[in-house]
Design a protein around this motif. Structure first.
Motif, PDB file in Angstrom:
ATOM      1  N   GLN A 162       0.764  -1.329  -0.107  1.00 54.59           N
ATOM      2  CA  GLN A 162      -0.029  -0.026  -0.187  1.00 54.59           C
ATOM      3  C   GLN A 162       0.878   1.236   0.126  1.00 54.59           C
ATOM      4  OE1 GLN A 162      -2.702  -0.077   3.328  1.00 54.59           O
ATOM      5  NE2 GLN A 162      -4.004  -1.988   2.564  1.00 54.59           N
ATOM      6  N   ASP A 163       0.488   2.278  -0.586  1.00 52.82           N
ATOM      7  CA  ASP A 163       1.167   3.541  -0.465  1.00 52.82           C
ATOM      8  C   ASP A 163       0.785   4.312   0.517  1.00 52.82           C
ATOM      9  OD1 ASP A 163       2.328   2.887  -3.025  1.00 52.82           O
ATOM     10  OD2 ASP A 163       0.958   3.869  -4.236  1.00 52.82           O
ATOM     11  N   ILE A 164       1.686   4.728   1.232  1.00 48.75           N
ATOM     12  CA  ILE A 164       1.521   5.698   2.549  1.00 48.75           C
ATOM     13  C   ILE A 164       2.152   6.756   2.266  1.00 48.75           C
ATOM     14  CG2 ILE A 164       1.961   5.530   5.064  1.00 48.75           C
ATOM     15  CD1 ILE A 164       1.518   2.672   5.127  1.00 48.75           C
ATOM     16  N   GLU A 165       1.850   7.825   2.805  1.00 45.87           N
ATOM     17  CA  GLU A 165       2.189   9.185   2.715  1.00 45.87           C
ATOM     18  C   GLU A 165       3.022   9.701   4.095  1.00 45.87           C
ATOM     19  OE1 GLU A 165       1.302  14.058   1.906  1.00 45.87           O
ATOM     20  OE2 GLU A 165      -0.263  12.289   2.382  1.00 45.87           O
ATOM     21  N   ILE A 166       4.289   9.732   3.983  1.00 45.60           N
ATOM     22  CA  ILE A 166       5.335   9.980   5.131  1.00 45.60           C
ATOM     23  C   ILE A 166       6.017  11.502   5.142  1.00 45.60           C
ATOM     24  CG2 ILE A 166       7.560   9.271   6.013  1.00 45.60           C
ATOM     25  CD1 ILE A 166       5.344   7.218   6.277  1.00 45.60           C
ATOM     26  N   ASP A 167       5.702  12.246   6.071  1.00 49.54           N
ATOM     27  CA  ASP A 167       6.046  13.466   6.447  1.00 49.54           C
ATOM     28  C   ASP A 167       7.384  13.306   7.447  1.00 49.54           C
ATOM     29  OD1 ASP A 167       4.930  13.041   8.876  1.00 49.54           O
ATOM     30  OD2 ASP A 167       3.284  14.453   8.658  1.00 49.54           O
ATOM     31  N   ASN A 168       7.673  14.565   8.031  1.00 53.59           N
ATOM     32  CA  ASN A 168       8.800  14.711   8.530  1.00 53.59           C
ATOM     33  C   ASN A 168       8.838  14.011  10.024  1.00 53.59           C
ATOM     34  OD1 ASN A 168      10.368  16.175   6.566  1.00 53.59           O
ATOM     35  ND2 ASN A 168       9.504  18.196   7.329  1.00 53.59           N
TER      36      ASN A 168
END
Length: 656
Positions: free
Chosen positions: A299-305
């Motif tokens: 699955q595509d997961i959005e990662i931030d800082n």
């Protein structure tokens, strides 16, 4: 080819293959090939592990078998044993694993103490770096045969990581990428999956100021348009997890929470946290921060800082690996970090029975865990620890209390003529060298080298010239005097004198104050005002006598002398002994039926016995070991018998 030949051997196999379609045939070949590779890999790992385990077992066996032949005993105990009955067979210690054995608990403890010596001289470290091997390094992959991976060649992984680590240290120390380096140290360890990693501490000449942290350390996703190379390295190596609600099966999860405290809080500016570690800038996407997409469980997961491990852009881009860089200038964090760097390899969870409690070699072996990568590293004799500058260990012992290595044959000769030690050689150097008389014991390694063969100090011939003295040179070497627990009181006070008195020429000279020889090192420390004032303990007891019961005062006094090590416990006893005997005097008056009985030495002795019993429970120390007069136990027995005899009298008959 061998695998293919085996597949087509025998009539049963031919029939099986002929009935397969092309896809099933290829699948069977792949399964058999994978099983064959896995079997060979396991045999290879077992061979490497067994090879080093045999090497380590032989070394430990040598230490165990030579405990009786090469015995370690304090000189004064050896001398007393020889003078008493001339029997050298019972002289020695339990089975010990010495600090000279690399990786032993004593060895790791010494490195932790050496790291704290750097802190004592140069302050807290500036950078704490964790450098992890990357199995995808081109230097590793180009040396592998087709179809092989790094897990099949631990020797290549070890050699490449060793060269990369040397290159990293040269990059920091010699090329001064963070500024001029004052001192450094590192330790190599191994992860559960086998990859080596190094924990590195760096001390800089110019400290990193709080407003300079962002220029050295980043915890944000780089801009892919500005620096696509750094962006690729960070995305591949510096993203933690993801874990938590995104992945409950992550290895970092403990009790439903991330043990590494991810995801971190988004913050617009770097600040110092309550635990001493900086809270690095982690801007949100609304505050010009970046994000990226990673795959987790297809699955595509959005990662931030929030998920970025702190890193140094220049190091990450140069070495293309997981390199965690932290600023550790806080006093709160440095002791933990120094211990963490030198904690040693992972150990198995075991339970030691009473039969092994005195056998340190067996305890170490039973808890030892060796991975294939560590085995190869140790076989190659690559260093586990390196540092600069050197730390010289300085022994502390009482007069005639030096450690002597002896055999049953030379024990008598050793007792008559004990060898020189670093401490006694320091005294001799101060007697014959004017410059040495200006130095403290811990300053000797800076100007002198210890010659092990001649067992004496020799002036250094290289280094910076010392103004005002000819043929005297100084270096960066640091002297560390072995620590002594305060419960070993006389040796503890001897060490305190060595830390403060310059150029002593003998043990007697250390105990001489204003031309008068003191009876003990403790007395000498008191006269030199090196000990704390006991006013706070005096005030504590003074408050207690106002509102506490007598047995509570005795308990408080026992705690103070057992765990707080006051400078002059005899004075405290003499001042408050009457308050510690009130209940004993009251009981005796009731038993004897005589309210006019006054306090006496026998009653004081009863109080001392009660105090000593509590001290034995708290610290396993007698009063004589804690600086007080030992109670008279026979007087206690006689006193009880006298009380018993008095109670047998017929009071009515005596009145008549």
């Amino acid at each position: 080819m061998l695998l293919k030949q085996n597949l087509f051997t025998g009539s049963e196999t031919n029939k099986k293959v002929s009935s397969m379609n092309y896809y099933s045939y290829r699948l069977m070949i792949r399964e058999n090939a994978d099983n064959h590779i896995l079997k060979c890999r396991r045999l290879y790992h077992k061979y490497v592990d067994d090879m080093y385990v045999k090497i380590e077992t032989e070394r430990l066996t040598f230490i165990r078998l030579n405990q009786t032949k090469l015995r370690s005993e304090e000189y004064i105990h050896l001398r007393d044993a020889i003078n008493t009955d001339g029997n050298a067979q019972n002289v020695g210690r339990m089975t010990i694993l010495p600090a000279t054995y690399i990786g032993s608990p004593r060895h790791m403890h010494e490195y932790a103490q050496d790291a704290m010596s750097y802190v004592r001289h140069y302050g807290t470290a500036d950078l704490f770096i964790t450098f992890t091997c990357n199995p995808q390094w081109i230097e590793i992959k180009q040396e592998l045969l087709p179809g092989k991976s790094s897990i099949d060649r631990h020797d290549i992984t070890a050699r490449v990581f060793r060269q990369k680590l040397k290159s990293l240290m040269n990059f920091i120390v010699k090329h001064n990428v963070f500024g001029e380096t004052r001192c450094w140290m590192y330790s190599v360890e191994w992860q559960k999956r086998g990859l080596p990693h190094a924990h590195i501490l760096i001390w800089l000449v110019e400290k990193i100021r709080p407003n300079e942290v962002d220029a050295v350390i980043s915890a944000e996703i780089p801009n892919v348009q500005v620096d696509p190379g750094l962006h690729e390295v960070v995305i591949k190596n510096m993203i933690h997890g993801p874990c938590g609600t995104l992945n409950q099966n992550s290895p970092c999860m403990m009790d439903g929470k991330c043990s590494k405290r991810y995801p971190r809080t988004l913050i617009s500016e770097t600040i110092t946290g309550n635990d001493g570690y900086p809270l690095y800038r982690r801007r949100s996407t609304a505050d010009n921060g970046k994000s990226t997409i990673v795959k987790l469980n297809q699955q595509d997961i959005e990662i931030d800082n929030r998920w970025i491990v702190p890193y140094s852009p220049i190091l990450s881009k140069t070495f293309k690996a997981h390199i965690n860089v932290e600023s550790c200038h806080s006093v709160k964090s440095i002791k933990y970090i120094c211990k963490y760097v030198s904690k040693g390899s992972d150990m198995a969870v075991i339970e030691i029975g009473a039969e092994n409690s005195n056998d340190e070699v067996t305890q170490y072996q039973m808890g030892r865990y060796v991975s294939s990568n560590e085995a190869v590293w140790r076989i190659f004799s690559f260093p586990i620890h390196e540092r600069h500058p050197s730390v010289v260990h300085l022994a502390v012992h009482l007069e005639n209390g030096q450690r002597v290595y002896s055999t049953a044959q030379n024990a008598v000769q050793r007792a008559a003529q004990p060898p020189s030690t670093i401490l006694t050689s320091f005294f001799e150097t101060c007697q014959n060298d004017d410059f040495a008389q200006t130095l403290l014991y811990s300053e000797m390694p800076k100007y002198y080298t210890w010659n092990q063969s001649s067992r004496r100090f020799i002036r250094r011939k290289q280094g910076k010239p010392v103004p005002g003295y000819t043929d005297v040179y100084s270096t960066d070497a640091i002297g560390r005097i072995y620590s002594v627990h305060p419960s070993n009181d006389e040796c503890f006070y001897l060490r305190l004198l060595l830390v403060n008195v310059r150029g002593p020429t003998s043990f007697q000279q250390l105990r001489t104050v204003d031309g008068e020889l003191c009876g003990s090192y403790r007395e000498a420390c008191q006269r030199l005002q090196l000990l704390e004032n006991d006013a706070h303990w005096d005030q504590t007891l003074n408050d207690a006598v106002i509102s506490s019961h007598t047995h509570q005062i005795r308990t408080l006094f026992s705690i103070i002398i057992s765990t707080c090590f006051p400078s002059n416990p005899i004075d405290l006893w003499m001042k408050y002994k009457d308050y510690m005997c009130d209940d004993i005097l009251y009981q005796i008056r009731n038993r004897m039926g005589n309210p006019n009985i006054q306090i006496s030495e026998e009653i004081y002795n009863e109080a001392l016995i009660s105090i000593e019993d509590m001290c034995l429970i708290m610290s396993n120390k007698l009063l004589i070991q804690l600086g007080l007069t030992a109670p008279n136990r026979p007087m206690h027995d006689a006193f009880n018998q006298e009380l018993h005899r008095e109670r047998l009298y017929d009071l009515n008959a005596l009145k008549e």
